[in-house]
Motif scaffolding. Structure first.
Motif, PDB file in Angstrom:
ATOM      1  N   UNK A   1      39.787 -27.775 -28.195  1.00  7.41           N
ATOM      2  CA  UNK A   1      38.413 -28.112 -28.532  1.00  7.41           C
ATOM      3  C   UNK A   1      38.395 -29.545 -29.056  1.00  7.41           C
ATOM      4  N   UNK A   2      37.570 -30.386 -28.448  1.00  7.41           N
ATOM      5  CA  UNK A   2      37.560 -31.800 -28.799  1.00  7.41           C
ATOM      6  C   UNK A   2      37.277 -32.031 -30.282  1.00  7.41           C
ATOM      7  N   UNK A   3      38.059 -32.940 -30.871  1.00  8.42           N
ATOM      8  CA  UNK A   3      37.837 -33.392 -32.237  1.00  8.42           C
ATOM      9  C   UNK A   3      37.524 -34.880 -32.147  1.00  8.42           C
ATOM     10  N   UNK A   4      36.321 -35.249 -32.519  1.00  7.76           N
ATOM     11  CA  UNK A   4      35.786 -36.579 -32.201  1.00  7.76           C
ATOM     12  C   UNK A   4      35.624 -37.442 -33.448  1.00  7.76           C
ATOM     13  N   UNK A   5      35.883 -38.741 -33.255  1.00  2.00           N
ATOM     14  CA  UNK A   5      35.467 -39.731 -34.251  1.00  2.00           C
ATOM     15  C   UNK A   5      34.006 -40.052 -33.949  1.00  2.00           C
ATOM     16  N   UNK A   6      33.107 -39.562 -34.780  1.00  3.27           N
ATOM     17  CA  UNK A   6      31.678 -39.776 -34.545  1.00  3.27           C
ATOM     18  C   UNK A   6      31.324 -41.231 -34.787  1.00  3.27           C
ATOM     19  N   UNK A   7      31.797 -41.765 -35.919  1.00 10.01           N
ATOM     20  CA  UNK A   7      31.530 -43.165 -36.243  1.00 10.01           C
ATOM     21  C   UNK A   7      32.553 -43.679 -37.232  1.00 10.01           C
ATOM     22  N   UNK A   8      33.021 -44.905 -36.988  1.00  7.71           N
ATOM     23  CA  UNK A   8      33.919 -45.587 -37.920  1.00  7.71           C
ATOM     24  C   UNK A   8      33.141 -46.734 -38.555  1.00  7.71           C
ATOM     25  N   UNK A   9      33.321 -46.882 -39.871  1.00  2.00           N
ATOM     26  CA  UNK A   9      32.533 -47.876 -40.616  1.00  2.00           C
ATOM     27  C   UNK A   9      33.410 -48.583 -41.632  1.00  2.00           C
ATOM     28  N   UNK A  10      33.314 -49.901 -41.662  1.00  2.00           N
ATOM     29  CA  UNK A  10      33.981 -50.685 -42.712  1.00  2.00           C
ATOM     30  C   UNK A  10      33.181 -50.518 -43.995  1.00  2.00           C
ATOM     31  N   UNK A  11      33.856 -50.121 -45.069  1.00  2.00           N
ATOM     32  CA  UNK A  11      33.188 -49.901 -46.347  1.00  2.00           C
ATOM     33  C   UNK A  11      32.973 -51.244 -47.020  1.00  2.00           C
ATOM     34  N   UNK A  12      31.762 -51.539 -47.400  1.00  2.00           N
ATOM     35  CA  UNK A  12      31.432 -52.819 -48.042  1.00  2.00           C
ATOM     36  C   UNK A  12      31.800 -52.800 -49.522  1.00  2.00           C
TER      37      UNK A  12
END
Length: 285
Positions: free
Chosen positions: A274-285
């Motif tokens: 079952x696919x395990x996805x990176x929905x969104x990657x974000x640099x923390x400010x």
């Protein structure tokens, strides 16, 4: 135990991480992409299994800056954890995994460049939670350049002191063999000339000289530090990969999510069913 460790090394080394068509020009460009700033950077990975926060080390600037660049471009958004091995690691970063059909072979994708190795060892090692760059094996990648995008997070296992002692001995033998093969290549012309002349005595002397040189060079590499032993006998990790791959960060929050991912049922190619996805990657400010 030794067979298990070597199999684990092979499992990671021979995966084709990143494009095999990268050019010298692109590699040179990637070698100069890092700046002189040594600041650590924090990145959040929102995944379908939960959130993972990673710290990118400032003393591996090429990997840090490249990861930040890809995150800001949305490169990882929608990609999968395409390779999961329980008690070893979880791997992601293949752009071809985005929308991949069920059962599709993955692990070959990446940008058209690789990154120079930034192996800061033993300061950075493969403790549980370490973030490291995947790469192609030494046979085709002797400089140990990293994939331009694929990375893995270490889960590993806990070791006792006896096992670590045996591992240190095995790693020393591996270092000696690696150095010996390099010396043999460097002395190829002399070896060929001696062989043609059937100079057995000279060949034996040269062999003994190279063995002694390989052992001396291998012994200049430090064994496991107190910090490594503490980590590997308490939280665990994958010590047999130390010094072979660039460790450029670590998980600072969300190891429970990493553990949940490593429990996933996988197929023969270690891809989760079952696919395990990176929905969104974000640099923390």
């Amino acid at each position: 135990m030794k067979k298990i460790l070597m199999a684990a090394v092979a499992a990671l080394s021979f995966v084709a991480c990143g494009s095999t068509t990268s050019t010298t020009t692109n590699n040179q460009d990637s070698d100069t992409m890092a700046n002189n700033d040594s600041t650590n950077v924090t990145v959040d990975l929102e995944t379908s299994a939960g959130n993972i926060r990673v710290l990118l080390y400032g003393d591996t600037p090429a990997h840090r800056d490249n990861f930040v660049k890809l995150v800001n471009e949305g490169y990882y958004d929608g990609t999968l954890f395409h390779r999961v091995i329980k008690d070893f690691m979880i791997q992601a970063g293949d752009p071809d995994s985005r929308g991949a059909a069920k059962g599709q072979m993955l692990g070959m994708g990446g940008p058209d460049y690789t990154l120079p190795a930034e192996i800061v060892y033993p300061a950075h090692f493969h403790k549980r939670g370490a973030l490291a760059a995947a790469r192609q094996g030494d046979q085709v990648n002797p400089e140990r350049r990293s994939s331009g995008s694929q990375f893995y997070i270490v889960t590993g296992q806990v070791y006792n002191d006896s096992t670590l002692n045996q591992l240190e001995k095995s790693l020393r033998v591996g270092r000696i063999n690696e150095i010996f093969q390099r010396l043999r290549a460097e002395n190829r012309d002399q070896i060929m000339a001696m062989s043609r002349n059937k100079d057995t005595e000279g060949l034996n002397a040269l062999r003994d000289q190279m063995v002694a040189a390989a052992e001396a060079e291998a012994d200049r590499t430090p064994g496991l530090t107190a910090e490594q032993r503490e980590a590997y006998t308490t939280v665990g990790g994958t010590p047999h990969l130390d010094g072979q791959y660039t460790v450029f960060g670590e998980v600072v929050d969300g190891m429970d999510v990493v553990d949940a991912i490593q429990q996933a049922e996988t197929n023969r190619q270690d891809r989760p069913e079952e696919d395990i996805k990176i929905i969104k990657a974000t640099v923390v400010k």
